[in-house]
Design a protein around this motif. Structure first.
Motif, PDB file in Angstrom:
ATOM      1  N   THR A 251       4.243 -44.016  37.806  1.00 21.61           N
ATOM      2  CA  THR A 251       3.687 -45.225  36.432  1.00 21.61           C
ATOM      3  C   THR A 251       5.583 -44.953  35.615  1.00 21.61           C
ATOM      4  O   THR A 251       5.454 -45.387  34.714  1.00 21.61           O
ATOM      5  N   ARG A 252       6.503 -45.130  35.636  1.00 26.13           N
ATOM      6  CA  ARG A 252       7.802 -45.069  35.096  1.00 26.13           C
ATOM      7  C   ARG A 252       7.525 -46.354  34.693  1.00 26.13           C
ATOM      8  O   ARG A 252       7.970 -47.167  35.749  1.00 26.13           O
TER       9      ARG A 252
ATOM     10  N   ALA B 130       6.611 -38.804  34.065  1.00 26.55           N
ATOM     11  CA  ALA B 130       8.176 -38.260  33.684  1.00 26.55           C
ATOM     12  C   ALA B 130       8.466 -36.397  33.976  1.00 26.55           C
ATOM     13  O   ALA B 130       8.645 -36.189  34.233  1.00 26.55           O
TER      14      ALA B 130
ATOM     15  N   LYS C 286       2.216 -37.815  30.521  1.00 36.21           N
ATOM     16  CA  LYS C 286       1.583 -39.350  30.015  1.00 36.21           C
ATOM     17  C   LYS C 286       0.642 -40.108  30.442  1.00 36.21           C
ATOM     18  O   LYS C 286      -0.749 -40.640  30.496  1.00 36.21           O
TER      19      LYS C 286
END
Lengths: 428, 409
Positions: free
Chosen positions: B334-335, B377, B381
């Motif tokens: 999802t980065r 990361a 999040k």
């Protein structure tokens, strides 16, 4: 019109207790606690802060930097030695600026991160054949023609491929890129960040540092909006032929075509109202690559963003106090002569835009308009480029307090950045 | 097509095929019996017609009385028109839209303090008990249609069964929500009696603690005269989020603007049939329309309307270490795209977190068939999105420590 400085309460408390009998010589007073607070004010942000050593020679400030675990940016062998003597971890030191062979040798030996300023420096490092961490300082990272792309610093971006050719197969570890531009906007810093990210992706995929230098503006005045009114006021006075300013282009005010008086953008610098933290936050929220915030890229890539503030980090860490010698009448009006000179304040780097505070024993309630001059036998030994309005007429022995004098304060007293004095030879 | 009255338009609803892209079931032909296309918008129109319209000439009383806070009341209120008054005695009506609609239809609404949609016989203030008392006291005034015990209720749905069998003689499975049980009983009985290889009859209930308007949990069925557990080949359970997910899936992917009980059934049949090896022809009841449930969606899926999600109601996120990632999991890095290009997680797809959150507000992008591992990361999040996915019954995980702790990145 009075232009007030923004003064922290602990400094104001100190000044409020001062009496003229205490100080009879120019004096600078430092407040390390303010630096500690300035550092702590931004420590939660995902940005690595390096204090620019060149902005201070005050040892206590380096000690605070060590205690707060921020980095130090050194610009000379002497600054490096001082930082090491203070006990700063070499891993937290970065060497910037132009370097001669002796300085390069020293930083390589100490395993200091080097911001490489020229291909000469890079070749010299290569020849030393020692593992070395470097950033490549780029002179012109922006496509826009901005003032600081004409800087003397850094390597032209067209030479990045040359950099790549020099370092490939050597022990040089290119960890990222560096740029410094005084007063550039957050938007510009965002664009520069993107440029560096692109270069990292293209040339040095393992690089993980982007250094955006210093040059952050400060919120110097209690009411920054008053500065505009002041400049307008000065322009009107100049049009009327009144001599309320000193120098040829005070605050950028000059006589243009048809003898019209105009102001320049420089005149607006003191009206900046963003704090250092707010400026850093602005950079972090810049949207690059369509709609990605700089902050998200940093978090997701583990790429480190570095800044090297001097003025901004040392904001309000010191004051300068001058005893009043006497007053006199001059053609422009009044002159307050202080025991001291303009090399003793940071005017050489940046004028103290806010009015000084007068600590006087005069009981008479009457405002006094005057220029402030020093004891040097030079006509430009004038502390501020404008006439200021004091609450009362100063008397001998009164004190004038200049605020926000914690950075670059002694720039002209010794040699800048602690470089050694030149040798003197007499040829008969 | 010409009709003598609106009542004649009840029934003969279409049987609509659901595309494979929507149901994603191998070896399954799936059809929706579009009871929501009845004139007043629901399967209950049939019992309204059967219990009232077909008998109306013989009803001497002035007022038709029923216990219903939803579709049955709506059908009866519409059908009674000027011939009779209509009164509903019900626990608090939880769907404001229906209440307003009933008022437009000139319904006399008596709301009791209870909150349960289903009458509770142990409570003397339960709606059915109150109605029986009123009818007893004023037998000349009230005619009680009595949907919970009136045999004409399942009888009305035998006709539905007939229509289904005519359109799909090879039906192997039938799914419907259990409300009064009338629908499943009527259709199920007809299919069993008239088809040589009797199809499986599946009833779908609401899990205890969940709220699906019109749905019932097992404990609420004791008051329903038609319910017999052994009648069903299989009984399935589903949650509020199942109902909403299924409903949104059908609305957004197939254009079937159905309500939450239909979604509940759709979700249940997908779970039941996901590993079907034998070819099946399956029918489910699309029992009512979505419009009355906008308010329900606002409350239980506020993200659709960009309202703040009630985080407290979301389940705790679950995490998985890199060594324990399920082998068939979908890995989503999802980065931001720059980070993914730089060091994307092996075998992952890249959906940046903000895009993922937006997508999840608009549609369902993962299936409950496969676990999903979200990667960021630092492993922090993605936790909120993992919770959101878990609330939607997606088997989602957060990668512990994210890419920074990974040995693979």
């Amino acid at each position: 019109m009075k232009i007030r400085a923004e003064v922290p309460s602990n400094i104001q408390s100190y000044v409020d207790t001062l009496t003229s009998s205490e100080i009879d010589y120019p004096t600078r007073v430092y407040f390390p606690e303010v630096l500690r607070r300035n550092i702590q004010f931004v420590e939660d942000l995902p940005i690595t802060v390096y204090l620019a050593h060149k902005a201070t020679k005050t040892q206590e400030f380096l000690t605070i930097a060590k205690e707060q675990s921020i980095g130090i940016d050194v610009a000379s062998e002497q600054e490096l030695e001082n930082a090491l003597r203070t006990g700063i971890d070499p891993k937290k030191i970065e060497a910037t600026g132009p370097k001669n062979k002796a300085f390069i040798k020293k930083v390589v030996e100490k395993d200091i991160l080097i911001s490489v300023d020229s291909l000469y420096e890079l070749q010299t490092i290569k020849e030393m054949n020692v593992p070395t961490r470097v950033l490549i300082r780029i002179a012109n990272p922006s496509d826009k023609e901005i003032f600081f792309s004409k800087t003397k610093f850094g390597i032209q971006k067209k030479h990045i491929t040359t950099v790549k050719q020099i370092v490939d197969g050597t022990k040089i570890d290119v960890q990222g890129f560096h740029y410094h531009g005084d007063g550039i906007s957050a938007s510009m810093r965002g664009q520069i960040t993107k440029f560096f990210l692109d270069q990292i992706e293209t040339y040095f995929p393992k690089a993980n540092k982007i250094n955006l230098g210093g040059g952050f503006s400060e919120k110097r005045l209690r009411n920054p909006q008053n500065w505009h009114k002041l400049i307008q006021n000065l322009i009107e006075k100049k049009k009327e032929g009144k001599l309320t300013t000193w120098g040829t282009k005070p605050y950028g005010i000059q006589t243009g075509k048809n003898n019209q008086v105009v102001g320049s953008d420089q005149a607006l610098l003191p009206s900046k109202s963003k704090t250092f933290r707010e400026q850093l936050l602005q950079i972090l929220t810049q949207q690059i690559y369509s709609s990605t915030a700089v902050r998200d890229i940093l978090e997701d890539t583990n790429i480190e963003l570095l800044v090297e503030p001097g003025h901004a980090l040392l904001y309000n860490t010191g004051i300068a106090i001058f005893p009043v010698s006497h007053t006199k009448k001059i053609q422009r009006g009044n002159l307050v002569v202080v025991n001291g000179n303009t090399f003793m304040i940071s005017k050489q780097m940046r004028e103290p835009y806010a009015d000084p505070e007068l600590l006087t024993t005069n009981k008479e309630q009457k405002e006094y308009e005057a220029f402030i001059g020093g004891l040097l036998c030079r006509d430009d030994d004038i502390f501020m480029s404008r006439q200021i309005t004091l609450n009362k007429k100063p008397q001998t022995g009164d004190l004038l307090v200049f605020y926000n004098q914690g950075s670059y304060e002694s720039y002209q007293e010794g040699t800048p950045q602690s470089h050694p004095l030149p040798e003197t030879k007499i040829i008969q | 097509m010409k009709y003598e009255s609106i009542a004649e338009t009840v029934g003969n609803t279409p049987l609509v095929k659901i595309s494979k892209e929507t149901h994603r079931l191998d070896n399954v032909e799936l059809y929706a019996k579009m009871e929501m296309m009845n004139p007043f918008g629901s399967v209950k129109d049939r019992i309204g017609k059967k219990m009232y319209w077909d008998n109306k000439e013989h009803i001497s009383q002035n007022t038709i009385i029923e216990s219903s806070s939803g579709n049955t009341a709506k059908a009866l209120a519409a059908l009674t028109g000027t011939k009779h008054k209509f009164k509903t005695v019900t626990n608090r009506i939880q769907i404001e839209y229906v209440k307003k609609l009933l008022k437009i239809l000139n319904t006399d609404i008596v709301e009791l303090p209870g909150t349960n949609e289903c009458p509770d016989p142990t409570n003397p203030q339960n709606p059915v008990a109150v109605i029986e008392q009123e009818v007893k006291e004023q037998s000349k005034e009230y005619y009680h249609t009595n949907q919970y015990f009136n045999q004409e209720n399942p009888e009305a749905h035998r006709e539905t069964g007939k229509e289904i069998l005519k359109d799909l003689p090879g039906i192997t499975d039938f799914f419907a929500d259990i409300g009064t049980s009338g629908t499943t009983r009527g259709i199920g009985e007809y299919l069993r009696e008239n088809k040589e290889n009797s199809p499986n009859i599946h009833g779908v209930l609401t899990e205890g603690g969940s709220y699906v308007p019109g749905g019932r949990d097992m404990n609420e069925l004791f008051e329903t005269g038609f319910f017999q557990k052994e009648f069903y080949d299989h009984i399935h359970n589903g949650t509020t989020q199942d109902a909403i997910n299924g409903m949104l899936h059908l609305i957004q992917q197939e254009g079937i603007l159905c309500g939450p009980t239909t979604g509940l059934v759709f979700k249940a049949l997908r779970k039941e049939l996901k590993d079907t090896k034998r070819h099946k022809k399956v029918v489910f009841i699309a029992c009512d329309r979505m419009e009355p449930y906008v308010e329900y969606l606002e409350k239980h899926r506020p993200s659709i309307f960009n309202n703040k999600v009630e985080e407290q109601s979301l389940p705790e996120p679950q995490s998985v270490s890199e060594d324990n990632i399920p082998p068939n999991a979908i890995l989503v890095d999802t980065r931001v795209p720059y980070a993914y290009r730089r060091s994307g997680y092996p075998k992952s797809i890249n959906i940046p977190l903000n895009h993922l959150e937006e997508l999840l507000q608009e549609t369902t992008i993962f299936s409950e068939d496969k676990p999903v591992v979200l990667i960021c990361a630092q492993g922090e999040k993605t936790k909120k999105v993992v919770s959101t996915l878990l609330s939607q019954e997606i088997d989602a995980y957060n990668l512990e420590g994210g890419t920074r702790a990974s040995k693979k990145v």
